[in-house]
Scaffold this motif. Structure first.
Motif, PDB file in Angstrom:
ATOM      1  N   LEU A 289       0.839  -1.191   0.000  1.00  0.00           N
ATOM      2  CA  LEU A 289       0.000   0.000   0.000  1.00  0.00           C
ATOM      3  C   LEU A 289       0.878   1.246   0.000  1.00  0.00           C
ATOM      4  N   ILE A 290       0.562   2.178  -0.884  1.00  0.00           N
ATOM      5  CA  ILE A 290       1.291   3.432  -0.971  1.00  0.00           C
ATOM      6  C   ILE A 290       0.450   4.580  -0.427  1.00  0.00           C
ATOM      7  N   TYR A 291      -0.843   4.513  -0.694  1.00  0.00           N
ATOM      8  CA  TYR A 291      -1.740   5.577  -0.249  1.00  0.00           C
ATOM      9  C   TYR A 291      -3.040   4.944   0.223  1.00  0.00           C
ATOM     10  N   ALA A 292      -3.398   5.183   1.481  1.00  0.00           N
ATOM     11  CA  ALA A 292      -4.650   4.684   2.047  1.00  0.00           C
ATOM     12  C   ALA A 292      -4.975   5.539   3.259  1.00  0.00           C
ATOM     13  N   PRO A 293      -5.660   6.657   3.062  1.00  0.00           N
ATOM     14  CA  PRO A 293      -5.920   7.573   4.183  1.00  0.00           C
ATOM     15  C   PRO A 293      -6.623   6.919   5.362  1.00  0.00           C
ATOM     16  N   SER A 294      -7.486   5.959   5.102  1.00  0.00           N
ATOM     17  CA  SER A 294      -8.208   5.309   6.198  1.00  0.00           C
ATOM     18  C   SER A 294      -7.442   4.120   6.756  1.00  0.00           C
ATOM     19  N   GLY A 295      -6.243   3.881   6.272  1.00  0.00           N
ATOM     20  CA  GLY A 295      -5.433   2.762   6.739  1.00  0.00           C
ATOM     21  C   GLY A 295      -5.524   1.553   5.847  1.00  0.00           C
ATOM     22  N   THR A 296      -6.685   1.304   5.267  1.00  0.00           N
ATOM     23  CA  THR A 296      -6.875   0.217   4.313  1.00  0.00           C
ATOM     24  C   THR A 296      -7.747   0.732   3.186  1.00  0.00           C
ATOM     25  N   PRO A 297      -7.648   0.132   2.009  1.00  0.00           N
ATOM     26  CA  PRO A 297      -8.522   0.556   0.914  1.00  0.00           C
ATOM     27  C   PRO A 297      -9.989   0.419   1.298  1.00  0.00           C
ATOM     28  N   ALA A 298     -10.793   1.315   0.743  1.00  0.00           N
ATOM     29  CA  ALA A 298     -12.220   1.306   1.037  1.00  0.00           C
ATOM     30  C   ALA A 298     -12.974   0.537  -0.036  1.00  0.00           C
ATOM     31  N   ALA A 299     -14.251   0.410   0.165  1.00  0.00           N
ATOM     32  CA  ALA A 299     -15.114  -0.134  -0.879  1.00  0.00           C
ATOM     33  C   ALA A 299     -15.132   0.859  -2.028  1.00  0.00           C
ATOM     34  N   PRO A 300     -15.727   0.499  -3.171  1.00  0.00           N
ATOM     35  CA  PRO A 300     -15.796   1.462  -4.271  1.00  0.00           C
ATOM     36  C   PRO A 300     -16.176   2.838  -3.756  1.00  0.00           C
ATOM     37  N   SER A 301     -15.331   3.830  -4.079  1.00  0.00           N
ATOM     38  CA  SER A 301     -15.421   5.130  -3.430  1.00  0.00           C
ATOM     39  C   SER A 301     -15.691   6.208  -4.450  1.00  0.00           C
ATOM     40  N   PRO A 302     -16.432   7.242  -4.062  1.00  0.00           N
ATOM     41  CA  PRO A 302     -16.633   8.370  -4.976  1.00  0.00           C
ATOM     42  C   PRO A 302     -15.374   9.199  -5.162  1.00  0.00           C
ATOM     43  N   GLU A 303     -14.402   9.024  -4.281  1.00  0.00           N
ATOM     44  CA  GLU A 303     -13.163   9.772  -4.438  1.00  0.00           C
ATOM     45  C   GLU A 303     -12.338   9.182  -5.575  1.00  0.00           C
ATOM     46  N   SER A 304     -11.714  10.070  -6.327  1.00  0.00           N
ATOM     47  CA  SER A 304     -10.951   9.651  -7.486  1.00  0.00           C
ATOM     48  C   SER A 304      -9.461   9.771  -7.197  1.00  0.00           C
ATOM     49  N   VAL A 305      -8.723   8.691  -7.369  1.00  0.00           N
ATOM     50  CA  VAL A 305      -7.292   8.645  -7.064  1.00  0.00           C
ATOM     51  C   VAL A 305      -6.531   8.215  -8.316  1.00  0.00           C
ATOM     52  N   ILE A 306      -5.504   8.953  -8.651  1.00  0.00           N
ATOM     53  CA  ILE A 306      -4.658   8.671  -9.809  1.00  0.00           C
ATOM     54  C   ILE A 306      -3.247   8.398  -9.307  1.00  0.00           C
ATOM     55  N   VAL A 307      -2.570   7.432  -9.903  1.00  0.00           N
ATOM     56  CA  VAL A 307      -1.198   7.109  -9.516  1.00  0.00           C
ATOM     57  C   VAL A 307      -0.308   7.120 -10.760  1.00  0.00           C
ATOM     58  N   LEU A 308       0.874   7.708 -10.620  1.00  0.00           N
ATOM     59  CA  LEU A 308       1.862   7.781 -11.696  1.00  0.00           C
ATOM     60  C   LEU A 308       3.218   7.332 -11.165  1.00  0.00           C
ATOM     61  N   ALA A 309       4.058   6.842 -12.052  1.00  0.00           N
ATOM     62  CA  ALA A 309       5.435   6.478 -11.711  1.00  0.00           C
ATOM     63  C   ALA A 309       6.381   7.533 -12.262  1.00  0.00           C
ATOM     64  N   ALA A 310       7.292   8.023 -11.424  1.00  0.00           N
ATOM     65  CA  ALA A 310       8.301   9.003 -11.844  1.00  0.00           C
ATOM     66  C   ALA A 310       9.459   8.965 -10.854  1.00  0.00           C
ATOM     67  N   ASP A 311      10.654   9.108 -11.354  1.00  0.00           N
ATOM     68  CA  ASP A 311      11.833   9.126 -10.483  1.00  0.00           C
ATOM     69  C   ASP A 311      11.983  10.538  -9.925  1.00  0.00           C
ATOM     70  N   LEU A 312      11.334  10.788  -8.823  1.00  0.00           N
ATOM     71  CA  LEU A 312      11.246  12.140  -8.283  1.00  0.00           C
ATOM     72  C   LEU A 312      12.558  12.645  -7.715  1.00  0.00           C
ATOM     73  N   ASN A 313      13.316  11.771  -7.071  1.00  0.00           N
ATOM     74  CA  ASN A 313      14.565  12.220  -6.447  1.00  0.00           C
ATOM     75  C   ASN A 313      15.798  11.827  -7.242  1.00  0.00           C
ATOM     76  N   GLN A 314      15.587  11.306  -8.450  1.00  0.00           N
ATOM     77  CA  GLN A 314      16.674  11.021  -9.373  1.00  0.00           C
ATOM     78  C   GLN A 314      17.730  10.090  -8.800  1.00  0.00           C
ATOM     79  N   ASP A 315      17.261   9.034  -8.101  1.00  0.00           N
ATOM     80  CA  ASP A 315      18.181   8.017  -7.593  1.00  0.00           C
ATOM     81  C   ASP A 315      18.160   6.764  -8.449  1.00  0.00           C
ATOM     82  N   GLY A 316      17.463   6.825  -9.581  1.00  0.00           N
ATOM     83  CA  GLY A 316      17.397   5.685 -10.484  1.00  0.00           C
ATOM     84  C   GLY A 316      16.264   4.735 -10.196  1.00  0.00           C
ATOM     85  N   HIS A 317      15.427   5.035  -9.211  1.00  0.00           N
ATOM     86  CA  HIS A 317      14.313   4.161  -8.857  1.00  0.00           C
ATOM     87  C   HIS A 317      12.997   4.914  -9.037  1.00  0.00           C
TER      88      HIS A 317
END
Length: 654
Positions: A289-317
């Motif tokens: 889990l990377i993001y779960a404000p309630s601690g665990t994923p919820a049931a189908p939620s009206p909130e919309s969450v988008i996830v992207l991959a990017a090397d933010l700190n330029q360490d190669g990962h």
């Protein structure tokens, strides 16, 4: 909600086009808002539409028929919008960018909304305007899209996710497309997020789509395996925690050479590792889990969450960008290199945008080599930018010499090196002697440089190397380097001496070494007066100074006696006569003989002394009197370099 979800994949598709390299920690400027005027930006795309190397932003009017281009003028400063109007009977929806005709400029594919839904290609003119092409045959529009070469012909293709079916359109290389084949999926689906990659290791590109479930309420991840020309029937997966996936992105999270997934859904986001054979580790214990404000994923939620991959700190990962558009909360989670995200629940990288934001993308807008983040909001009619502040690395700056102590005039090589980071330093280095710059060079491909000098003056030089800095490293200065350039000088005392011919003049020579000079010195005299000689000692200097004596010897005049040649001849004749007469026996007995002997005796008494003792005296001159200027030269040779110094003295001979 579905429009918000698909925006992630649309904007993500342009991210790899912009090189990002650089820093370490994450620092950002305050959020900057770019007003779009009357345009309501929901979807947007990022691309270099004028081929100047800087990412621009394309914003369609969701409630109109225009596409506005904001050209990046540098430093994330944008031009006024350049508007292209479409001749359509509906409005513009989703948008993606890619180079569809191979001219080096980013083009656009836009979807129309409602009415006659199609996909239209806009070919860039290179100035922010576009040539509008006819609709792609067989197209229906899309919610999400990915630009990639699925059939390996070198042309950009389109994989489009729609509310119902995915589509494949194969590029012809001129901006036109032909419809390709996509196998059966979990129809009807709500493909709000799509991506691509070789998930089964067969060297052919596959497609993956996040089906949020739509009206069915049951979602899945659909993997469409590629065969090099088409996409086959979908393999459907239901990862734990994300039974209704809203977006998906692809990266090798744990650096094992196998593609992994970042997934969002159910008001949460997480990482799923790939097995390299087209399957994934989907059990609850395997999902991170990377993001779960309630601690665990919820049931189908009206909130919309988008996830992207990017090397933010330029360490190669690859790291995770998670955006809750409903709340306007952006969370950044750093990858530990093994696919773990230890800061997930306590990340300090959380930023608040306006609520009900729509799309999100990552690109380097301010040109500092680090990823920036851009968000659209239709309600506030803004494009919001979170611009990175680069944390530059302090480099190690080294300066080394080929020899710490050399004779003046000797060639020296000074080597410079700039190290200390994960990327190679660029820029210039300058060699300074105190505050005086001696030379400057550009670092080579190994962040090194060499300075060759042979004209440093005698003494101890305090040399430093200054580095200009670049986009990854701060400017700086090396530690001081003491460089000794040795030499010697000498003094002669007294400056003048007066002697009489035949006497010696002694001069005291004091040799002073500079910068720790040691070695042998040879002395030589020139300009001596006639019949004078110079005695020079062997000199070895092993201390700061040494004293020696140079002696100049003069010659006195002399007198010599010479025999007279005439007297010698006469004496010999007289002697010969007497001898011959004495040999005559008859003469010895006669009376006449007596008188003859008496005459010869008298002659001998008279002329003998003159003949035998007659001579003259001759004087040999010594060193002439006068004044002479004498040059004393001192020479040393070390390592093939010869240095000579000279001084003059005056000699007066009386």
């Amino acid at each position: 909600m579905k429009h918000l979800l698909c925006a992630a994949a649309l904007s993500l598709s342009v991210f790899p086009s912009f090189g990002i390299s650089g820093a370490s920690t994450l620092t950002y400027q305050p959020i900057v808002n770019l007003s779009t005027g009357t345009i309501s930006p929901e979807y947007f795309a990022v691309g270099d539409f004028n081929a100047d190397g800087k990412p621009d932003i394309a914003v369609p009017d969701y409630y109109g028929k225009t596409v506005s281009i904001y050209l990046n003028k540098g430093g994330a400063n944008f031009s006024a919008p350049v508007v292209t109007t479409l001749s359509i009977d509906n409005t513009v929806g989703a948008i993606i960018s890619g180079d569809f005709n191979g001219d080096g400029k980013a083009d656009l594919a836009v979807a129309t909304v409602a009415g006659n839904q199609v996909t239209i290609v806009l070919l860039s003119n290179g100035d922010g305007t576009f040539a509008v092409q006819p609709p792609i045959p067989g197209s229906f529009g899309f919610l999400s899209g990915k630009v990639a070469d699925f059939n390996g012909d070198g042309h950009a293709d389109l994989f489009l996710g729609d509310d119902g079916s995915p589509y494949l359109f194969l590029g012809n290389g001129d901006g036109s497309f032909s419809q390709g084949t996509v196998g059966t999926g979990t129809f009807p689906g709500e493909y709000a997020g799509v991506s691509a990659g070789d998930f089964n290791g067969d060297k052919k590109l596959d497609a993956i789509a996040a089906d949020a479930g739509g009206s069915t309420g049951v979602g899945s991840l659909d993997l469409f395996p590629g065969d090099g020309s088409s996409l086959g029937n979908a393999m459907a997966f239901q990862p734990a925690w994300f039974q209704n996936p809203q977006s998906v992105d692809v990266a090798d999270l744990n650096n094992d050479g196998k593609l992994d997934l970042l997934i969002s859904g159910n008001n949460a986001a997480g990482a799923v590792l790939g097995n390299g054979d087209g399957t994934f580790q989907l059990a609850a214990s395997q999902v991170t889990l990377i993001y779960a404000p309630s601690g665990t994923p919820a049931a189908p939620s009206p909130e919309s969450v988008i996830v992207l991959a990017a090397d933010l700190n330029q360490d190669g990962h690859p790291d995770a960008v998670v955006f809750n558009g409903t709340l306007g909360v952006l969370s950044l989670s750093l990858n530990d290199g093994n696919g773990g995200f230890p800061q997930t629940q306590s990340t300090s990288y959380t930023y608040q945008f306006a609520a009900d934001s729509y799309s999100v993308a990552v690109a380097d807008f301010n040109g500092d080599g680090l990823p920036d983040i851009v968000v659209s909001n239709a309600s506030t009619k803004t494009i919001s930018l979170l611009l990175s502040v680069k944390s530059l690395t302090k480099p190690a700056i080294a300066l080394a010499t080929s020899a710490t102590s050399v004779l003046v005039g000797s060639p020296l090589t000074f080597k410079a090196a700039v190290t200390g980071g994960t990327v190679t330093a660029t820029g210039t280095v300058a060699l300074l002697d105190g505050s005086t710059q001696l030379a400057q060079q550009t670092l080579d491909g190994s962040a090194s440089a060499a300075f060759n000098l042979s004209d440093l003056s005698a003494g101890v030089h305090i040399l430093t190397l200054t580095y200009s800095g670049d986009g990854n490293y701060t400017a700086g200065t090396s530690a001081p380097l003491n460089q000794s350039i040795t030499d010697f000088q000498f003094a002669i005392a007294p400056a003048s001496q007066t002697v009489s011919a035949g006497s010696a003049a002694s001069y005291t020579v004091t040799v002073n070494g500079a910068a720790g000079f040691t070695g042998d010195i040879t002395l030589a005299c020139s300009g001596l007066p006639a019949r004078a000689t110079c005695n020079t000692p062997a000199i070895t200097v092993g201390a700061p100074s040494a004293t020696f004596t140079v002696t100049i010897n003069t010659a006195a005049a002399t007198t010599a006696r010479n025999r007279s040649p005439v007297g010698l001849t006469y004496a010999c004749l007289l002697f010969g006569c007497v001898s011959l007469y004495g040999l005559n026996r008859k003469a010895r007995t006669s009376t006449r003989c007596l008188w003859m002997w008496m005459l010869l005796f008298l002659l001998a008494l008279t002329w003998g002394p003159i003949a035998c003792g007659g001579s003259s005296k001759q004087t040999v001159p010594g060193t002439p009197s006068g004044t002479s200027t004498i040059t004393i030269a001192a020479t040393t040779t070390q390592n093939g370099i010869t240095v000579t110094h000279s001084s003059t003295v005056t000699l007066i001979v009386q």
